[in-house]
Design a protein around this motif. Structure first.
Motif, PDB file in Angstrom:
ATOM      1  N   ALA A 143       0.805  -1.210   0.000  1.00 48.68           N
ATOM      2  CA  ALA A 143       0.000   0.000   0.000  1.00 48.68           C
ATOM      3  C   ALA A 143       0.836   1.257   0.000  1.00 48.68           C
ATOM      4  CB  ALA A 143      -0.924   0.002   1.218  1.00 48.68           C
ATOM      5  N   ASP A 144       1.429   1.579  -1.141  1.00 44.68           N
ATOM      6  CA  ASP A 144       2.066   2.885  -1.262  1.00 44.68           C
ATOM      7  C   ASP A 144       1.092   3.800  -1.985  1.00 44.68           C
ATOM      8  OD1 ASP A 144       3.876   2.428  -4.254  1.00 44.68           O
ATOM      9  OD2 ASP A 144       2.728   0.901  -3.222  1.00 44.68           O
ATOM     10  N   THR A 145       0.054   4.149  -1.227  1.00 47.51           N
ATOM     11  CA  THR A 145      -1.011   4.969  -1.804  1.00 47.51           C
ATOM     12  C   THR A 145      -0.618   6.435  -1.865  1.00 47.51           C
ATOM     13  OG1 THR A 145      -2.032   5.261   0.359  1.00 47.51           O
ATOM     14  CG2 THR A 145      -2.806   3.429  -0.961  1.00 47.51           C
ATOM     15  N   ASP A 146       0.610   6.711  -1.496  1.00 46.10           N
ATOM     16  CA  ASP A 146       1.062   8.102  -1.517  1.00 46.10           C
ATOM     17  C   ASP A 146       2.003   8.352  -2.698  1.00 46.10           C
ATOM     18  OD1 ASP A 146       3.045   6.505  -0.562  1.00 46.10           O
ATOM     19  OD2 ASP A 146       3.743   7.926   0.946  1.00 46.10           O
ATOM     20  N   ARG A 147       2.085   7.350  -3.555  1.00 39.22           N
ATOM     21  CA  ARG A 147       2.941   7.505  -4.723  1.00 39.22           C
ATOM     22  C   ARG A 147       2.155   8.068  -5.899  1.00 39.22           C
ATOM     23  NH1 ARG A 147       6.810   9.557  -3.814  1.00 39.22           N
ATOM     24  NH2 ARG A 147       8.746   8.522  -3.286  1.00 39.22           N
ATOM     25  N   GLY A 194      -2.983  25.722  -1.814  1.00 33.78           N
ATOM     26  CA  GLY A 194      -2.363  24.976  -0.736  1.00 33.78           C
ATOM     27  C   GLY A 194      -3.201  23.838  -0.178  1.00 33.78           C
ATOM     28  N   LEU A 195      -4.193  23.384  -0.932  1.00 35.70           N
ATOM     29  CA  LEU A 195      -5.004  22.267  -0.477  1.00 35.70           C
ATOM     30  C   LEU A 195      -4.369  20.935  -0.812  1.00 35.70           C
ATOM     31  CD1 LEU A 195      -7.317  24.589  -1.527  1.00 35.70           C
ATOM     32  CD2 LEU A 195      -8.759  22.827  -0.549  1.00 35.70           C
ATOM     33  N   LEU A 196      -3.432  20.991  -1.725  1.00 36.50           N
ATOM     34  CA  LEU A 196      -2.879  19.758  -2.273  1.00 36.50           C
ATOM     35  C   LEU A 196      -1.457  19.994  -2.773  1.00 36.50           C
ATOM     36  CD1 LEU A 196      -4.489  17.134  -2.613  1.00 36.50           C
ATOM     37  CD2 LEU A 196      -4.726  17.677  -5.002  1.00 36.50           C
ATOM     38  N   GLU A 197      -0.668  18.932  -2.765  1.00 35.64           N
ATOM     39  CA  GLU A 197       0.659  19.055  -3.365  1.00 35.64           C
ATOM     40  C   GLU A 197       1.086  17.748  -3.996  1.00 35.64           C
ATOM     41  OE1 GLU A 197       5.021  20.835  -2.109  1.00 35.64           O
ATOM     42  OE2 GLU A 197       3.204  21.447  -1.059  1.00 35.64           O
ATOM     43  N   PRO A 198       0.593  17.508  -5.200  1.00 34.61           N
ATOM     44  CA  PRO A 198       0.930  16.268  -5.909  1.00 34.61           C
ATOM     45  C   PRO A 198       2.413  16.222  -6.261  1.00 34.61           C
ATOM     46  CG  PRO A 198      -0.168  17.801  -7.390  1.00 34.61           C
ATOM     47  CD  PRO A 198      -0.254  18.398  -6.019  1.00 34.61           C
ATOM     48  N   GLU A 199       2.905  15.041  -6.544  1.00 34.70           N
ATOM     49  CA  GLU A 199       4.308  14.919  -6.940  1.00 34.70           C
ATOM     50  C   GLU A 199       4.503  15.534  -8.321  1.00 34.70           C
ATOM     51  OE1 GLU A 199       5.456  10.871  -6.832  1.00 34.70           O
ATOM     52  OE2 GLU A 199       5.472  10.734  -4.651  1.00 34.70           O
ATOM     53  N   ARG A 200       5.757  15.761  -8.638  1.00 39.70           N
ATOM     54  CA  ARG A 200       6.103  16.267  -9.971  1.00 39.70           C
ATOM     55  C   ARG A 200       7.145  15.348 -10.597  1.00 39.70           C
ATOM     56  NH1 ARG A 200       3.887  21.463 -11.925  1.00 39.70           N
ATOM     57  NH2 ARG A 200       2.782  22.307 -10.145  1.00 39.70           N
ATOM     58  N   GLU A 225      -3.092   8.006  -4.970  1.00 41.47           N
ATOM     59  CA  GLU A 225      -4.407   7.562  -4.488  1.00 41.47           C
ATOM     60  C   GLU A 225      -4.831   8.421  -3.290  1.00 41.47           C
ATOM     61  OE1 GLU A 225      -7.377   5.604  -5.792  1.00 41.47           O
ATOM     62  OE2 GLU A 225      -5.410   4.969  -6.517  1.00 41.47           O
ATOM     63  N   ASP A 226      -3.874   8.771  -2.447  1.00 40.45           N
ATOM     64  CA  ASP A 226      -4.158   9.662  -1.318  1.00 40.45           C
ATOM     65  C   ASP A 226      -4.644  11.024  -1.810  1.00 40.45           C
ATOM     66  OD1 ASP A 226      -3.417   7.670   0.371  1.00 40.45           O
ATOM     67  OD2 ASP A 226      -1.472   8.519   0.896  1.00 40.45           O
ATOM     68  N   ASP A 227      -4.034  11.492  -2.878  1.00 38.66           N
ATOM     69  CA  ASP A 227      -4.444  12.774  -3.449  1.00 38.66           C
ATOM     70  C   ASP A 227      -5.893  12.704  -3.921  1.00 38.66           C
ATOM     71  OD1 ASP A 227      -2.001  14.065  -3.061  1.00 38.66           O
ATOM     72  OD2 ASP A 227      -1.189  13.317  -4.951  1.00 38.66           O
ATOM     73  N   LEU A 228      -6.260  11.583  -4.524  1.00 37.07           N
ATOM     74  CA  LEU A 228      -7.633  11.423  -5.011  1.00 37.07           C
ATOM     75  C   LEU A 228      -8.619  11.436  -3.850  1.00 37.07           C
ATOM     76  CD1 LEU A 228      -7.295   8.727  -7.821  1.00 37.07           C
ATOM     77  CD2 LEU A 228      -7.101  11.210  -7.942  1.00 37.07           C
ATOM     78  N   HIS A 229      -8.290  10.739  -2.765  1.00 46.39           N
ATOM     79  CA  HIS A 229      -9.146  10.755  -1.569  1.00 46.39           C
ATOM     80  C   HIS A 229      -9.292  12.179  -1.048  1.00 46.39           C
ATOM     81  CE1 HIS A 229      -8.145   6.266  -0.861  1.00 46.39           C
ATOM     82  NE2 HIS A 229      -9.337   6.377  -1.393  1.00 46.39           N
ATOM     83  N   ARG A 230      -8.169  12.867  -1.046  1.00 47.04           N
ATOM     84  CA  ARG A 230      -8.170  14.252  -0.574  1.00 47.04           C
ATOM     85  C   ARG A 230      -9.054  15.125  -1.457  1.00 47.04           C
ATOM     86  NH1 ARG A 230      -4.713  16.717   2.969  1.00 47.04           N
ATOM     87  NH2 ARG A 230      -4.341  18.937   2.738  1.00 47.04           N
ATOM     88  N   LEU A 231      -8.968  14.922  -2.743  1.00 44.18           N
ATOM     89  CA  LEU A 231      -9.780  15.696  -3.680  1.00 44.18           C
ATOM     90  C   LEU A 231     -11.270  15.433  -3.458  1.00 44.18           C
ATOM     91  CD1 LEU A 231      -7.651  15.348  -6.931  1.00 44.18           C
ATOM     92  CD2 LEU A 231      -8.157  17.451  -5.682  1.00 44.18           C
ATOM     93  N   ARG A 232     -11.614  14.178  -3.204  1.00 38.14           N
ATOM     94  CA  ARG A 232     -13.023  13.847  -2.949  1.00 38.14           C
ATOM     95  C   ARG A 232     -13.483  14.477  -1.641  1.00 38.14           C
ATOM     96  NH1 ARG A 232     -11.084   8.615  -4.844  1.00 38.14           N
ATOM     97  NH2 ARG A 232     -11.770   8.303  -6.999  1.00 38.14           N
ATOM     98  N   ARG A 233     -12.618  14.514  -0.663  1.00 38.26           N
ATOM     99  CA  ARG A 233     -12.928  15.158   0.624  1.00 38.26           C
ATOM    100  C   ARG A 233     -13.147  16.654   0.412  1.00 38.26           C
ATOM    101  NH1 ARG A 233     -15.475  15.635   4.615  1.00 38.26           N
ATOM    102  NH2 ARG A 233     -14.661  16.280   6.639  1.00 38.26           N
ATOM    103  N   ILE A 234     -12.327  17.250  -0.410  1.00 37.77           N
ATOM    104  CA  ILE A 234     -12.474  18.668  -0.742  1.00 37.77           C
ATOM    105  C   ILE A 234     -13.838  18.913  -1.380  1.00 37.77           C
ATOM    106  CG2 ILE A 234     -11.630  20.511  -2.250  1.00 37.77           C
ATOM    107  CD1 ILE A 234      -8.804  19.337  -1.884  1.00 37.77           C
TER     108      ILE A 234
END
Length: 99
Positions: free
Chosen positions: A6-10, A36-42, A52-61
């Motif tokens: 589970a590297d859901t932060d990649r 500043g709500l999000l900071e995806p990798e580059r 995947e964490d970013d997607l969860h965060r986006l849905r929460r937003i």
DNA sequence: CTTCTGACA
DNA sequence: TGTCAGGA
């Protein structure tokens, strides 16, 4: 669970795919990052990679936006939720030691 | 793909 | 204020 742990932060999704998955526009995702709500990798080339964490965060937003909060308020709520999760974890550990 | 600017409700 | 369209 998932095959390779589970590297859901990649970051894996490009902005178009990520936007599609959460039902938002790419420009909206860029604005969230700017606020500043999000900071995806580059990538090395500078393109965003959403995890995947970013997607969860986006849905929460999206939920909080639905509740009538503005972006500034959502930044604060997300921060508080993160702090709260940390406090709860610490609290649980302290209880386990039965002080 | 990126950032930036203007229009709309 | 948040979202979208268009240009560079």
């Amino acid at each position: 669970m998932g095959p390779s742990a589970a590297d859901t932060d990649r970051g894996v999704y490009g902005i178009s795919v990520a936007a599609e998955l959460v039902g938002m526009g790419p420009q909206t995702l860029r604005l969230y990052e700017q606020r500043g709500l999000l900071e995806p990798e580059r990538t090395e080339g500078g393109t965003r990679r959403y995890s995947e964490d970013d997607l969860h965060r986006l849905r929460r937003i999206g939920e909080l936006l639905d509740d009538g909060l503005n972006l500034a308020g959502i930044v604060m709520v997300l921060g508080l939720e993160r702090d709260n999760a940390r406090l709860q974890a610490t609290n649980t550990r302290l209880r386990a030691r039965r002080h």
